[in-house]
Design a protein around this motif. Structure first.
Motif, PDB file in Angstrom:
ATOM      1  N   LYS A 170      -0.521  -3.689  31.320  1.00  0.00           N
ATOM      2  CA  LYS A 170       0.662  -4.250  31.965  1.00  0.00           C
ATOM      3  C   LYS A 170       0.758  -3.780  33.412  1.00  0.00           C
ATOM      4  CE  LYS A 170       5.645  -4.595  31.557  1.00  0.00           C
ATOM      5  NZ  LYS A 170       6.836  -4.187  30.828  1.00  0.00           N
ATOM      6  N   SER A 171       0.444  -2.510  33.653  1.00  0.00           N
ATOM      7  CA  SER A 171       0.465  -1.980  35.012  1.00  0.00           C
ATOM      8  C   SER A 171      -0.565  -2.674  35.895  1.00  0.00           C
ATOM      9  CB  SER A 171       0.204  -0.477  34.975  1.00  0.00           C
ATOM     10  OG  SER A 171       0.103   0.040  36.269  1.00  0.00           O
ATOM     11  N   ASN A 172      -1.736  -2.952  35.356  1.00  0.00           N
ATOM     12  CA  ASN A 172      -2.774  -3.655  36.120  1.00  0.00           C
ATOM     13  C   ASN A 172      -2.336  -5.071  36.462  1.00  0.00           C
ATOM     14  OD1 ASN A 172      -4.414  -1.417  35.969  1.00  0.00           O
ATOM     15  ND2 ASN A 172      -5.580  -2.191  34.224  1.00  0.00           N
ATOM     16  N   LEU A 173      -1.707  -5.758  35.525  1.00  0.00           N
ATOM     17  CA  LEU A 173      -1.229  -7.117  35.799  1.00  0.00           C
ATOM     18  C   LEU A 173      -0.090  -7.116  36.810  1.00  0.00           C
ATOM     19  CD1 LEU A 173      -1.344  -8.861  32.307  1.00  0.00           C
ATOM     20  CD2 LEU A 173      -2.882  -9.165  34.246  1.00  0.00           C
ATOM     21  N   GLN A 174       0.787  -6.105  36.750  1.00  0.00           N
ATOM     22  CA  GLN A 174       1.867  -6.012  37.735  1.00  0.00           C
ATOM     23  C   GLN A 174       1.315  -5.757  39.127  1.00  0.00           C
ATOM     24  OE1 GLN A 174       4.393  -2.979  36.099  1.00  0.00           O
ATOM     25  NE2 GLN A 174       5.704  -4.460  35.048  1.00  0.00           N
ATOM     26  N   ALA A 175       0.312  -4.895  39.233  1.00  0.00           N
ATOM     27  CA  ALA A 175      -0.303  -4.631  40.538  1.00  0.00           C
ATOM     28  C   ALA A 175      -0.974  -5.885  41.085  1.00  0.00           C
ATOM     29  CB  ALA A 175      -1.319  -3.501  40.417  1.00  0.00           C
ATOM     30  N   LEU A 176      -1.648  -6.627  40.231  1.00  0.00           N
ATOM     31  CA  LEU A 176      -2.281  -7.869  40.659  1.00  0.00           C
ATOM     32  C   LEU A 176      -1.235  -8.900  41.071  1.00  0.00           C
ATOM     33  CD1 LEU A 176      -4.899  -9.452  41.039  1.00  0.00           C
ATOM     34  CD2 LEU A 176      -4.718 -10.154  38.640  1.00  0.00           C
ATOM     35  N   GLY A 177      -0.140  -8.996  40.333  1.00  0.00           N
ATOM     36  CA  GLY A 177       0.935  -9.920  40.688  1.00  0.00           C
ATOM     37  C   GLY A 177       1.577  -9.560  42.014  1.00  0.00           C
ATOM     38  N   PHE A 178       1.791  -8.270  42.256  1.00  0.00           N
ATOM     39  CA  PHE A 178       2.355  -7.831  43.533  1.00  0.00           C
ATOM     40  C   PHE A 178       1.411  -8.165  44.678  1.00  0.00           C
ATOM     41  CE2 PHE A 178       2.697  -4.666  46.896  1.00  0.00           C
ATOM     42  CZ  PHE A 178       4.027  -4.832  47.259  1.00  0.00           C
TER      43      PHE A 178
ATOM     44  N   PRO B  75     -14.233  -6.335  35.802  1.00  0.00           N
ATOM     45  CA  PRO B  75     -12.846  -6.673  35.491  1.00  0.00           C
ATOM     46  C   PRO B  75     -12.483  -6.505  34.019  1.00  0.00           C
ATOM     47  CG  PRO B  75     -13.869  -8.409  36.755  1.00  0.00           C
ATOM     48  CD  PRO B  75     -14.932  -7.451  36.404  1.00  0.00           C
ATOM     49  N   THR B  76     -13.456  -6.559  33.131  1.00  0.00           N
ATOM     50  CA  THR B  76     -13.125  -6.400  31.717  1.00  0.00           C
ATOM     51  C   THR B  76     -12.686  -4.975  31.394  1.00  0.00           C
ATOM     52  OG1 THR B  76     -15.465  -6.057  31.222  1.00  0.00           O
ATOM     53  CG2 THR B  76     -14.597  -8.298  30.968  1.00  0.00           C
ATOM     54  N   SER B  77     -12.914  -4.043  32.305  1.00  0.00           N
ATOM     55  CA  SER B  77     -12.404  -2.684  32.114  1.00  0.00           C
ATOM     56  C   SER B  77     -10.914  -2.599  32.407  1.00  0.00           C
ATOM     57  CB  SER B  77     -13.132  -1.708  33.035  1.00  0.00           C
ATOM     58  OG  SER B  77     -14.498  -1.666  32.742  1.00  0.00           O
ATOM     59  N   TYR B  78     -10.405  -3.511  33.250  1.00  0.00           N
ATOM     60  CA  TYR B  78      -9.021  -3.471  33.674  1.00  0.00           C
ATOM     61  C   TYR B  78      -8.193  -4.629  33.133  1.00  0.00           C
ATOM     62  CZ  TYR B  78     -11.090  -0.233  36.966  1.00  0.00           C
ATOM     63  OH  TYR B  78     -11.778   0.809  37.526  1.00  0.00           O
ATOM     64  N   PHE B  79      -8.842  -5.754  32.864  1.00  0.00           N
ATOM     65  CA  PHE B  79      -8.160  -6.954  32.381  1.00  0.00           C
ATOM     66  C   PHE B  79      -8.870  -7.459  31.135  1.00  0.00           C
ATOM     67  CE2 PHE B  79      -7.829  -6.867  37.035  1.00  0.00           C
ATOM     68  CZ  PHE B  79      -6.456  -6.741  37.159  1.00  0.00           C
ATOM     69  N   ALA B  80      -8.213  -8.349  30.408  1.00  0.00           N
ATOM     70  CA  ALA B  80      -8.801  -8.855  29.171  1.00  0.00           C
ATOM     71  C   ALA B  80     -10.020  -9.728  29.442  1.00  0.00           C
ATOM     72  CB  ALA B  80      -7.768  -9.624  28.372  1.00  0.00           C
ATOM     73  N   SER B  81      -9.997 -10.448  30.561  1.00  0.00           N
ATOM     74  CA  SER B  81     -11.132 -11.311  30.888  1.00  0.00           C
ATOM     75  C   SER B  81     -11.161 -11.564  32.389  1.00  0.00           C
ATOM     76  CB  SER B  81     -11.037 -12.637  30.128  1.00  0.00           C
ATOM     77  OG  SER B  81      -9.951 -13.389  30.612  1.00  0.00           O
ATOM     78  N   TRP B  82     -12.221 -12.245  32.840  1.00  0.00           N
ATOM     79  CA  TRP B  82     -12.324 -12.637  34.242  1.00  0.00           C
ATOM     80  C   TRP B  82     -11.213 -13.599  34.625  1.00  0.00           C
ATOM     81  CZ3 TRP B  82     -15.069 -11.726  38.604  1.00  0.00           C
ATOM     82  CH2 TRP B  82     -16.125 -10.848  38.520  1.00  0.00           C
ATOM     83  N   ASN B  83     -10.751 -14.408  33.681  1.00  0.00           N
ATOM     84  CA  ASN B  83      -9.716 -15.389  33.981  1.00  0.00           C
ATOM     85  C   ASN B  83      -8.435 -14.734  34.467  1.00  0.00           C
ATOM     86  OD1 ASN B  83     -11.370 -17.503  33.327  1.00  0.00           O
ATOM     87  ND2 ASN B  83     -10.665 -17.621  31.212  1.00  0.00           N
ATOM     88  N   ASN B  84      -8.112 -13.564  33.941  1.00  0.00           N
ATOM     89  CA  ASN B  84      -6.918 -12.873  34.420  1.00  0.00           C
ATOM     90  C   ASN B  84      -7.054 -12.481  35.883  1.00  0.00           C
ATOM     91  OD1 ASN B  84      -5.585 -13.076  32.022  1.00  0.00           O
ATOM     92  ND2 ASN B  84      -5.942 -10.979  31.390  1.00  0.00           N
ATOM     93  N   LEU B  85      -8.208 -12.001  36.266  1.00  0.00           N
ATOM     94  CA  LEU B  85      -8.417 -11.614  37.664  1.00  0.00           C
ATOM     95  C   LEU B  85      -8.424 -12.842  38.568  1.00  0.00           C
ATOM     96  CD1 LEU B  85      -9.013  -9.381  39.727  1.00  0.00           C
ATOM     97  CD2 LEU B  85     -11.426  -9.746  39.264  1.00  0.00           C
TER      98      LEU B  85
END
Length: 113
Positions: free
Chosen positions: A21-29, A75-85
């Motif tokens: 969740k923290s990784n997705l919030q940082a990417l969203g910001f 990216p799979t270390s930080y997100f579920a898949s490449w699509n998230n990044l």
């Protein structure tokens, strides 16, 4: 005695939900920040019409490149898949509307008033 069957490990079992969740919030910001800066630049340059959205998507692509260069080479270390990044937040209403808002404000300040 029969040997035990090994169960398949799911990706959900290996992911820390708080860190994800923290990784997705940082990417969203980061995506929102890039959208605001791109909107300011496009507004100052005086780009109008549908061509302005090309610059939004180019800026979001630059955001992916920046994340990759920053250290997200896997990216799979930080997100579920490449699509998230690649696509997380690109088409969100917050990102698009922030881009349009700053685009129109700075276009009006520099070219209308």
């Amino acid at each position: 005695m029969a040997p035990k069957r090994q169960e398949k490990v799911k990706i959900e079992d290996l992911v820390n939900p708080v860190a994800y969740k923290s990784n997705l919030q940082a990417l969203g910001f980061l995506r929102n920040f890039v959208a605001v800066v791109a909107g300011i630049v496009v507004g100052i340059c005086g780009i109008v019409g549908w061509h302005g959205f090309i610059y939004h998507f180019m800026a979001q692509l630059a955001c992916v490149v920046a994340m990759f260069l920053k250290g997200c080479t896997n990216p799979t270390s930080y997100f579920a898949s490449w699509n998230n990044l690649l696509f997380f937040g690109v088409f969100s209403s917050t990102t698009l509307l922030s881009y349009i808002l700053f685009w129109m404000i700075f276009y009006n300040i520099c070219h209308v008033f």
